[in-house]
Structures are given as C-alpha cells and as structure tokens.
Write a protein that holds these residues in place. Structure first.
Motif, mmCIF file in Angstrom:
data_model
loop_
_atom_site.group_PDB
_atom_site.id
_atom_site.type_symbol
_atom_site.label_atom_id
_atom_site.label_comp_id
_atom_site.label_asym_id
_atom_site.label_seq_id
_atom_site.Cartn_x
_atom_site.Cartn_y
_atom_site.Cartn_z
ATOM 1 N N VAL B 183 0.853 -1.194 0.000
ATOM 2 C CA VAL B 183 0.000 0.000 0.000
ATOM 3 C C VAL B 183 0.892 1.249 0.000
ATOM 4 O O VAL B 183 1.833 1.345 0.790
ATOM 5 N N THR B 184 0.631 2.180 -0.894
ATOM 6 C CA THR B 184 1.377 3.434 -0.938
ATOM 7 C C THR B 184 0.794 4.398 0.086
ATOM 8 O O THR B 184 -0.396 4.725 0.027
ATOM 9 N N CYS B 185 1.619 4.847 1.037
ATOM 10 C CA CYS B 185 1.149 5.759 2.088
ATOM 11 C C CYS B 185 1.608 7.175 1.747
ATOM 12 O O CYS B 185 2.807 7.435 1.608
ATOM 13 N N LEU B 186 0.664 8.088 1.622
ATOM 14 C CA LEU B 186 0.963 9.460 1.214
ATOM 15 C C LEU B 186 0.563 10.438 2.315
ATOM 16 O O LEU B 186 -0.607 10.500 2.710
ATOM 17 N N ALA B 187 1.535 11.208 2.790
ATOM 18 C CA ALA B 187 1.283 12.190 3.844
ATOM 19 C C ALA B 187 0.869 13.521 3.232
ATOM 20 O O ALA B 187 1.476 13.971 2.261
ATOM 21 N N ALA B 188 -0.161 14.147 3.776
ATOM 22 C CA ALA B 188 -0.512 15.504 3.367
ATOM 23 C C ALA B 188 0.415 16.461 4.112
ATOM 24 O O ALA B 188 0.390 16.519 5.331
ATOM 25 N N ALA B 189 1.252 17.192 3.361
ATOM 26 C CA ALA B 189 2.215 18.074 4.016
ATOM 27 C C ALA B 189 2.541 19.238 3.098
ATOM 28 O O ALA B 189 2.666 19.071 1.883
ATOM 29 N N LEU B 190 2.672 20.433 3.676
ATOM 30 C CA LEU B 190 2.906 21.628 2.866
ATOM 31 C C LEU B 190 4.327 21.670 2.307
ATOM 32 O O LEU B 190 4.560 22.227 1.247
ATOM 33 N N GLY B 206 -3.070 -0.548 -3.475
ATOM 34 C CA GLY B 206 -3.797 0.284 -2.527
ATOM 35 C C GLY B 206 -3.083 1.568 -2.169
ATOM 36 O O GLY B 206 -1.882 1.730 -2.416
ATOM 37 N N VAL B 207 -3.846 2.492 -1.601
ATOM 38 C CA VAL B 207 -3.294 3.785 -1.213
ATOM 39 C C VAL B 207 -3.866 4.178 0.145
ATOM 40 O O VAL B 207 -5.019 3.871 0.460
ATOM 41 N N CYS B 208 -3.020 4.813 0.961
ATOM 42 C CA CYS B 208 -3.469 5.334 2.253
ATOM 43 C C CYS B 208 -3.130 6.826 2.312
ATOM 44 O O CYS B 208 -1.970 7.211 2.164
ATOM 45 N N VAL B 209 -4.155 7.665 2.488
ATOM 46 C CA VAL B 209 -3.975 9.112 2.561
ATOM 47 C C VAL B 209 -3.928 9.504 4.041
ATOM 48 O O VAL B 209 -4.857 9.191 4.795
ATOM 49 N N VAL B 210 -2.834 10.172 4.448
ATOM 50 C CA VAL B 210 -2.609 10.450 5.865
ATOM 51 C C VAL B 210 -2.694 11.956 6.114
ATOM 52 O O VAL B 210 -1.940 12.737 5.528
#
Lengths: 257, 257
Positions: B183-190, B206-210
C-alpha cells in the motif's frame, strides 16, 4: 501606543462597533465591517482599509505587529463586550468594505456563483477555496449569507477581502451575460448532469461554476440559464456531501493553479 | 405505538441516555452511542443496531418511518432534556457501536488515516467524504475526535456507521504494516511534498492518505513512515484551506468511484 484607554462598556464608539458587528443593515449603510482576532485582522489589513481598531494591552504585547493598525486601547471588560467569540483575543477592527465594480465580471476568467447558500460557514469556506484555487471573482445571488458578516469572515479567513464579490438579484441574467462573451456556465446539480470526471478543464473564454444551497440546490431558472450541469460522482454510502466540500471539489477541478 | 409515556426528566433511562450523549467514557464502557434527529437516526439504522429509541408523539406523527425503531414515547419536556441541539426534532436513539476488526485493514484498498484531528466537525466531514469517494476504511491515530460523539455524527451524517473505523495508538507502526503489503502511504504536508496534480491515481496494491490537524499538521515520525508527501497547490491569496476541504480534495483525487 495611544493612551486614551477606553474603560466604559457604554462608550459610544464601542456601542457603534457592536452594532456593525451585529447588524448587516448597519454594515451596508456605513460601508464598514467588523473583524476580530489578531490573525484575521492582520490578514484582512493586507487588502482592506482599517477605519478604527481596538486592542487590549495584553493583545498588543502578544502581537506587536498589531501596532500597524494604530489601535485604541480598551480595558479587558470592554474587550469582553466587543468579543463575538472566544477567539477574538482582544483585537477588533472596523474595516471599510471593499467596493467591487460589477464590470469586473466582464474580464474574469474563473467565476464562482452562489444562489441561496444561507449558511455563513459554507459561503466562507467557498470564498476561501475560490481564492485558493485561482478564481477571479464571486457572484452572490439572492439568499446568500453576507460575505462580511463575522461568521462568514471567520470561515473565509479573510478571503472575502482578496476576491472581488459582486451581488446580483438576477442570477440568470448575470449568467446570460457571461455566456454572451463565451464563458461556460456549469450548474452543480445531482440530476440531468454529467459526472465531473467527464468534464474537461479547458475553457479558453472562461468558466463559471454555479452552486446552490445544501438542502434545495439551484432554482430551475438558474439551472436552465447554464450551459450544462455537473455532479460529483459518489458511492451510495452517503446521501450527500458537505456543501462546502462539494463546492470546493468543483472549484478544485476547474482550478487556475 | 407504545403507551408507557416517559414524563419525568429524572427517569433513570433518560438520565442514562444523557450520560451516553455527553461522555465518551460512558460510550466506550457500554459500547453504545447516542444520535438525534429523524434523518440521522433512520440513516444510521441502515447499518447500526438500535438498542433503545425515544420519540415525542409529534415526531412520530411527522415521520411515521420512525416506528420501525420501536421508540418509547417521551413528553416534550423530557425530549427537551435529551436534546443536545435544536435539530433533534424529538427523536433520540442509543445505537450499538459497530465493532471493527483491525484485520480489516489487511484487505482495504483505499484507506484514510488521521492524526491529531481534534475538531469533531473535521473528522465527521472527512468520514463523510471518505465514504462518498469509495474509501474502504479509516484509521484514527492519537488525538482525534471520537467518531461516534454527537458532533462528529452530525457532520459525518452517519457515515461513521457505514465505514469501518480502526483506532491505533501507533500510527507509524500501522503505516509500516500497510507498506509491507504494497500500500502506498501518502502524507498531506505543505513542505517537501509534490503537488497533487503530479501524483498518479493508480495504486494497484492500494493507497493510504494520511492527514494531520489544521494547525499542526502531521508529526515528523508519521511523515517519515510514509512513502511520499503531497500538497494541494494554491495561490498566495490564502494561507491555508479549511481542513475538511483540504482532506476531501485529497480523497477526491484518490477516489474509487
């Protein structure tokens, strides 16, 4: 630092500021609006002209940048009266309401139009998203929350000051004029609409996204005044999206950033 | 229609229902949550088991479908005590909290993970958007608002009942396990992040949006546990987006509808 400390809650200036805070009629008559909180007021001061500012000594000590607003010092119990919320943190400013020339719509390339969006939180959220995603102007049709009310300002985080807002009582008429110069007008509607995925993003003469209220949607007259209707595809696990979210997803799709 | 009308505000059942409404501790201990309003309660009843329901006669007359919940009739002044908000409209239900097997994460393809999102309105909005956009599961890390508190329920419009929610005290550990199965984990970050436009949408495993809190963002440890970071490109006209909006735009991009 000015030294003429206001210590009476009955001071006429304080009573006047409260009336601007509470009354849209007062705001409209005097061309002023009321904002509170150091962050929001400093943000608004970048694009709007402050007329009168009030701050407690504690607020000035905590945020020295507020001195640029030349605030009149107020006693803590006076600040309590001015505070509409707990987040005011002792800073209150009356700003001049920016005047927008409706002719501005004649050159705008990305326009957000709202109809009957009564909730100030939703209007504020959409103004904020429109500013973030490169929209040039906002048209407020009948029944929308006032863009410079305290609640709308809070949820817009001051975006209302940075984005021209035009009012109209005749939204279909405004849309017709936009279409005459080639702007594609797209109504957000659940039925008789295309899924957003299938909608292009390239509108050389401009695009206007038209959004109605969470409960009622757009009037038939407004939908018919548009070129087409779009909807956000969803699973059947929910009945609807939050109105601010749905509108923001549309604005994101048609973004200019 | 049952006839055992509850007319005392001191009735132990009523006092118990209020404690479930007000106390996360009570909710956790008894595996129950409290919902109010005909629309929300009927929506929740599609996916959650009602334990006890209360309704005024006026509410039952207005929404006959409520009879399916077999409510105990309550006098108007008792309903007033039960009502956390004006929108309760005389209907109150204790539901059994759905139990989610954490092993469910092992097969989920689209996952939303939250860390430190304290505002129940934002948690509810994100649950609603995740359900709408085809996400399979939600992971709540430390510091998040409770998914079945009255405020979260209101803004999620019951989506919490339709989407498996898993709690973890060790979010980086959970992300590591997701990545182990591809699963690709992607962090929301500026910062140190790619603009969302440049991010693909195709993640076969799969993908996980953090997503972190509006003010603080994600902890460094959580960002480092992800594969990459993404941000939503914005103009410089605003400092930030509403947290529920920003997260929902990310969920829309990685949608499964």
């Amino acid at each position: 630092m000015r030294t003429d400390l206001i210590s009476s809650r009955e001071n006429p200036k304080i009573k006047y500021a409260c009336s601007v805070r509470d009354s849209e009629k007062q705001r409209a008559a005097d061309g002023l609006f009321f904002a509170e909180g150091p962050k929001l007021c400093l943000e608004l001061a970048k694009s709007c002209t402050p007329r009168t500012a009030y701050a407690t000594e504690a607020a000035l000590a905590k945020t020295p940048a507020l001195a640029s607003l030349n605030p009149m010092p107020v006693a803590p119990h006076v600040a309590e009266k001015l505070a509409g919320t707990k987040s005011s943190q002792g800073v209150f400013v009356l700003f001049e309401t920016p005047q927008t020339d409706p002719a501005l719509l004649d050159s705008a390339r990305r326009i957000l139009a709202l109809e009957g969006v009564q909730d100030p939180g939703n209007v504020g959220t959409l103004l904020r998203s429109a500013a973030a995603f490169g929209f040039d102007a906002v048209v407020l049709g009948p029944g929308c929350a006032a863009p410079f009310s305290p609640k709308t300002l809070r949820s817009s985080m001051g975006a209302a000051g940075r984005l021209p807002v035009v009012h109209t009582e005749n939204l279909p008429g405004t849309l017709h004029r936009l279409r005459e110069r080639g702007v594609t007008c797209l109504a957000a509607a659940l039925y008789h609409s295309r899924p957003l995925d299938e909608e292009g993003r390239d509108f050389p003469a401009g695009v206007c996204v038209v959004i109605g209220s969470e409960g009622q949607g757009l009037t038939d007259e407004t939908v018919q005044a548009c070129d087409a209707a779009v909807r956000i595809p969803m699973t059947d696990r929910v009945e609807s999206l939050n109105a601010g979210v749905a509108g923001s997803v549309l604005l994101w799709h048609f973004r200019g950033v």
